[in-house]
Motif scaffolding. Structure first.
Motif, PDB file in Angstrom:
ATOM      1  N   THR A   1     -11.867 -10.278   1.604  1.00  0.00           N
ATOM      2  CA  THR A   1     -10.495 -10.400   2.074  1.00  0.00           C
ATOM      3  C   THR A   1      -9.695  -9.215   1.552  1.00  0.00           C
ATOM      4  O   THR A   1      -9.684  -8.949   0.345  1.00  0.00           O
ATOM      5  CB  THR A   1      -9.852 -11.709   1.589  1.00  0.00           C
ATOM      6  OG1 THR A   1     -10.599 -12.821   2.083  1.00  0.00           O
ATOM      7  CG2 THR A   1      -8.415 -11.822   2.093  1.00  0.00           C
ATOM      8  N   VAL A   2      -9.071  -8.509   2.480  1.00  0.00           N
ATOM      9  CA  VAL A   2      -8.223  -7.368   2.127  1.00  0.00           C
ATOM     10  C   VAL A   2      -6.781  -7.847   2.161  1.00  0.00           C
ATOM     11  O   VAL A   2      -6.309  -8.372   3.173  1.00  0.00           O
ATOM     12  CB  VAL A   2      -8.437  -6.196   3.107  1.00  0.00           C
ATOM     13  CG1 VAL A   2      -7.643  -4.982   2.647  1.00  0.00           C
ATOM     14  CG2 VAL A   2      -9.919  -5.859   3.220  1.00  0.00           C
ATOM     15  N   VAL A   3      -6.089  -7.678   1.051  1.00  0.00           N
ATOM     16  CA  VAL A   3      -4.801  -8.324   0.829  1.00  0.00           C
ATOM     17  C   VAL A   3      -3.721  -7.278   0.594  1.00  0.00           C
ATOM     18  O   VAL A   3      -3.872  -6.406  -0.261  1.00  0.00           O
ATOM     19  CB  VAL A   3      -4.895  -9.249  -0.416  1.00  0.00           C
ATOM     20  CG1 VAL A   3      -3.543  -9.795  -0.792  1.00  0.00           C
ATOM     21  CG2 VAL A   3      -5.878 -10.381  -0.149  1.00  0.00           C
ATOM     22  N   THR A   4      -2.622  -7.373   1.345  1.00  0.00           N
ATOM     23  CA  THR A   4      -1.499  -6.469   1.126  1.00  0.00           C
ATOM     24  C   THR A   4      -0.213  -7.106   1.625  1.00  0.00           C
ATOM     25  O   THR A   4      -0.233  -7.957   2.519  1.00  0.00           O
ATOM     26  CB  THR A   4      -1.717  -5.119   1.840  1.00  0.00           C
ATOM     27  OG1 THR A   4      -0.670  -4.222   1.485  1.00  0.00           O
ATOM     28  CG2 THR A   4      -1.711  -5.289   3.347  1.00  0.00           C
ATOM     29  N   GLU A   5       0.905  -6.709   1.029  1.00  0.00           N
ATOM     30  CA  GLU A   5       2.212  -7.081   1.554  1.00  0.00           C
ATOM     31  C   GLU A   5       2.684  -5.949   2.458  1.00  0.00           C
ATOM     32  O   GLU A   5       2.868  -4.817   2.007  1.00  0.00           O
ATOM     33  CB  GLU A   5       3.213  -7.305   0.415  1.00  0.00           C
ATOM     34  CG  GLU A   5       2.968  -8.592  -0.349  1.00  0.00           C
ATOM     35  CD  GLU A   5       4.016  -8.832  -1.422  1.00  0.00           C
ATOM     36  OE1 GLU A   5       4.700  -9.868  -1.362  1.00  0.00           O
ATOM     37  OE2 GLU A   5       4.132  -7.989  -2.327  1.00  0.00           O
ATOM     38  N   GLY A   6       2.874  -6.268   3.723  1.00  0.00           N
ATOM     39  CA  GLY A   6       3.299  -5.256   4.678  1.00  0.00           C
ATOM     40  C   GLY A   6       4.804  -5.064   4.645  1.00  0.00           C
ATOM     41  O   GLY A   6       5.562  -6.024   4.509  1.00  0.00           O
TER      42      GLY A   6
ATOM     43  N   THR B   1       0.823  -1.215   0.000  1.00  0.00           N
ATOM     44  CA  THR B   1       0.000   0.000   0.000  1.00  0.00           C
ATOM     45  C   THR B   1       0.853   1.259   0.000  1.00  0.00           C
ATOM     46  O   THR B   1       0.321   2.355   0.011  1.00  0.00           O
ATOM     47  CB  THR B   1      -0.910   0.040   1.240  1.00  0.00           C
ATOM     48  OG1 THR B   1      -0.096   0.062   2.411  1.00  0.00           O
ATOM     49  CG2 THR B   1      -1.839  -1.136   1.271  1.00  0.00           C
ATOM     50  N   TYR B   2       2.202   1.091   0.022  1.00  0.00           N
ATOM     51  CA  TYR B   2       3.061   2.267   0.132  1.00  0.00           C
ATOM     52  C   TYR B   2       2.798   3.235  -1.028  1.00  0.00           C
ATOM     53  O   TYR B   2       2.640   2.773  -2.166  1.00  0.00           O
ATOM     54  CB  TYR B   2       4.538   1.850   0.150  1.00  0.00           C
ATOM     55  CG  TYR B   2       5.448   2.999   0.506  1.00  0.00           C
ATOM     56  CD1 TYR B   2       5.625   3.351   1.845  1.00  0.00           C
ATOM     57  CD2 TYR B   2       6.076   3.745  -0.475  1.00  0.00           C
ATOM     58  CE1 TYR B   2       6.420   4.422   2.174  1.00  0.00           C
ATOM     59  CE2 TYR B   2       6.868   4.821  -0.146  1.00  0.00           C
ATOM     60  CZ  TYR B   2       7.036   5.163   1.172  1.00  0.00           C
ATOM     61  OH  TYR B   2       7.813   6.227   1.519  1.00  0.00           O
ATOM     62  N   PRO B   3       2.711   4.553  -0.823  1.00  0.00           N
ATOM     63  CA  PRO B   3       2.969   5.284   0.428  1.00  0.00           C
ATOM     64  C   PRO B   3       1.801   5.385   1.386  1.00  0.00           C
ATOM     65  O   PRO B   3       1.691   6.362   2.141  1.00  0.00           O
ATOM     66  CB  PRO B   3       3.378   6.658  -0.088  1.00  0.00           C
ATOM     67  CG  PRO B   3       2.596   6.819  -1.354  1.00  0.00           C
ATOM     68  CD  PRO B   3       2.524   5.473  -1.966  1.00  0.00           C
TER      69      PRO B   3
END
Length: 498
Positions: free
Chosen positions: A116-121, A94-96
């Motif tokens: 489902t909410v999907v992101t790479e942290g 999600t950056y920035p």
């Protein structure tokens, strides 16, 4: 390569494009990848190098979980909703952090609309807890753990049959020198991706650790973890020794057991033998500190078991007294009989005691290294889920939102924030990446009912059906881990939470 992530920051005159996937913001030349090796410049477009991983659960063969898209018969369509789970592996970040998560997908499961909410942290606040099954002494608590000479963590409390290390964390990643941060990041990445890592402990051992594999301590591969402490071993096997031997000493760095004094021996009617142990007596038949920690018998520094015994009491002991020493793994054992001067003399071990050694070894579990990834999913990551981030935290604590890491169940710590821990062996392989800030990149998914997501203030305009996702070479479907609950099951989610 994945080509659905485009660069919004423009291109340089020489064809370089700027990547906005992390704070480093690399300028990437045509045909090259960025510093993280995760994004590349492909014909002027910013693309993901790794595929996006989906978990596929089919109900063929009586409900068996089988792989998908591997036999060449796939027709290009995703399987029925509810049987495909979109992980965050390869999804992007999600950056920035002002924008919604890369994928917010919905599907119907047992008549209930789920999302489902999907992101790479991008995790600077992360580390690993390493459980090493061994009785060997690795190092005293708080000793520094090093890799390539750099401090990357410390030894923490020893647990039952295992030594524990705490590695990584924000202070090692960002609080030391540039090399310390880089080495720490490399260690965490390799451990989380199930690769072997060599570590040295100040004042202690050298150990090679790899998730799911036996640890290697000072060049020796561990085979088994102890069956119990010395006292517990007495309790488990006292009946099997009764009548075969007069005295048993189970050597253990923490609690050494003595049969004739132990309550188990008393209840069996084992007479006093006049044995006198070194160390500090705790309760009857239990001794602390019989020797220094080490890599010898029972995690002590001894190689001769008689070194922990004083001369027998001549008023109690008798010639011919049968004395048996054994370690808590059965790896070390010795048999003695007292001579006329009540001095122990080594003898050939009777068959019954040989069988007892084998029984103890058989009751020891295989020694493994376990790597648990731990991170705080706080701050800006949550804004990719909702415009009101604290409500996501509350929904996780209220078990309305189920957190997974690459589809694997996590343990969410009580208290503030979303601090979670996951066993990397339950995740797909190579699920982790990095950015050279330095920080680890790890998948995280939030699954909840669509109605709850709306009430959470979620990004409803970004929700799309999982069946609408375009399939192609940019995606890779794999079978879920057999021991994991299916992430889209509301009931299963609540049962496995916390």
């Amino acid at each position: 390569m994945q080509n659905d992530i485009t660069n919004g920051l423009g291109a340089a005159s020489d064809g370089r494009i700027r990547c906005d996937a992390c704070p480093v913001m690399c300028y990437i030349k045509p045909g090259a990848s960025g510093a993280c090796d995760r994004y590349a410049n492909h014909e002027g477009e910013l693309v993901r190098v790794d595929p996006h991983v989906l978990l596929d659960r089919t109900l063929a063969d009586g409900g068996a979980i089988v792989p998908f898209h591997r036999d060449g018969s796939w027709d290009g369509k995703l399987i029925a909703e509810g049987h495909t789970f979109v992980t965050a592996i390869g999804a992007g970040t999600t950056y920035p952090d002002y924008k919604p998560a890369p994928f917010i997908v919905s599907s119907e499961v047992s008549g209930v609309d789920m999302v489902t909410v999907v992101t790479e942290g991008i995790f600077s606040y992360c580390g690993v807890k390493v459980k090493i099954d061994t009785d060997r002494f690795l190092g005293t608590e708080q000793s520094v753990v090093r890799a390539s000479g750099e401090a990357v963590g410390h030894v923490t409390t020893s647990e039952y049959g295992s030594q524990m290390l705490s590695l990584g964390g924000v202070h090692h990643l960002t609080g030391g020198g540039k090399k310390e941060g880089r080495v720490t990041c490399d260690v965490l990445l390799d451990l989380c991706n199930r690769k072997p890592v060599e570590l040295t402990i100040d004042g202690g051992a050298k150990v090679v650790v790899q998730a799911g594999q036996p640890p290697i301590v000072n060049g020796v591969t561990e085979e088994r973890m102890r069956v119990g402490c010395g006292s517990a071993t007495i309790g488990m096997f006292a009946k099997q020794w009764y009548g075969q031997v007069d005295e048993v000493v189970v050597v253990d760095d923490h609690i050494t057991g003595v049969l004739s004094e132990h309550q188990a021996g008393k209840l069996l009617g084992v007479p006093d033998t006049g044995i006198k142990m070194k160390g500090r007596r705790s309760t009857p038949g239990r001794y602390f500190q019989v020797a220094e920690p080490g890599t010898g018998w029972g995690g002590t520094n001894i190689s001769d078991p008689l070194s922990i015994v004083h001369p027998f009491d001549k008023k109690v002991a008798w010639p011919g007294l049968r004395l048996f020493f054994i370690s808590t793994t059965g790896e070390h054992a010795a048999y003695f009989e007292l001579d006329d001067d009540l001095a122990p003399r080594a003898k050939e071990m009777p068959p019954g005691l040989v069988a007892s050694c084998a029984r103890i070894r058989d009751n020891c579990e295989p020694a493994l290294s376990t790597v648990l990834f731990m991170a705080g999913a706080g701050g800006s990551l949550r804004s990719g889920v909702t415009e009101d981030p604290v409500r996501l935290t509350r929904s996780v604590k209220d078990a309305l939102t189920y957190v997974t890491c690459g589809g694997a169940p996590v343990y969410v710590y009580p208290g503030g924030g979303i601090t979670f821990m996951v066993d990397v062996m339950r995740m797909p392989e190579n699920a982790f990446g990095y950015v050279p800030t330095p920080a680890l990149v790890a998948p995280i998914e939030f699954t909840l009912r669509l109605t709850d997501y709306a009430e959470l203030g979620g990004h409803m305009d970004e929700v799309r059906r999982v069946s609408s996702m375009a399939a192609g070479d940019s995606q890779r479907a794999i079978a879920p881990h057999a021991d994991n609950p299916w992430p889209l099951s509301p009931n299963g989610a609540k049962r496995s939470f916390g």
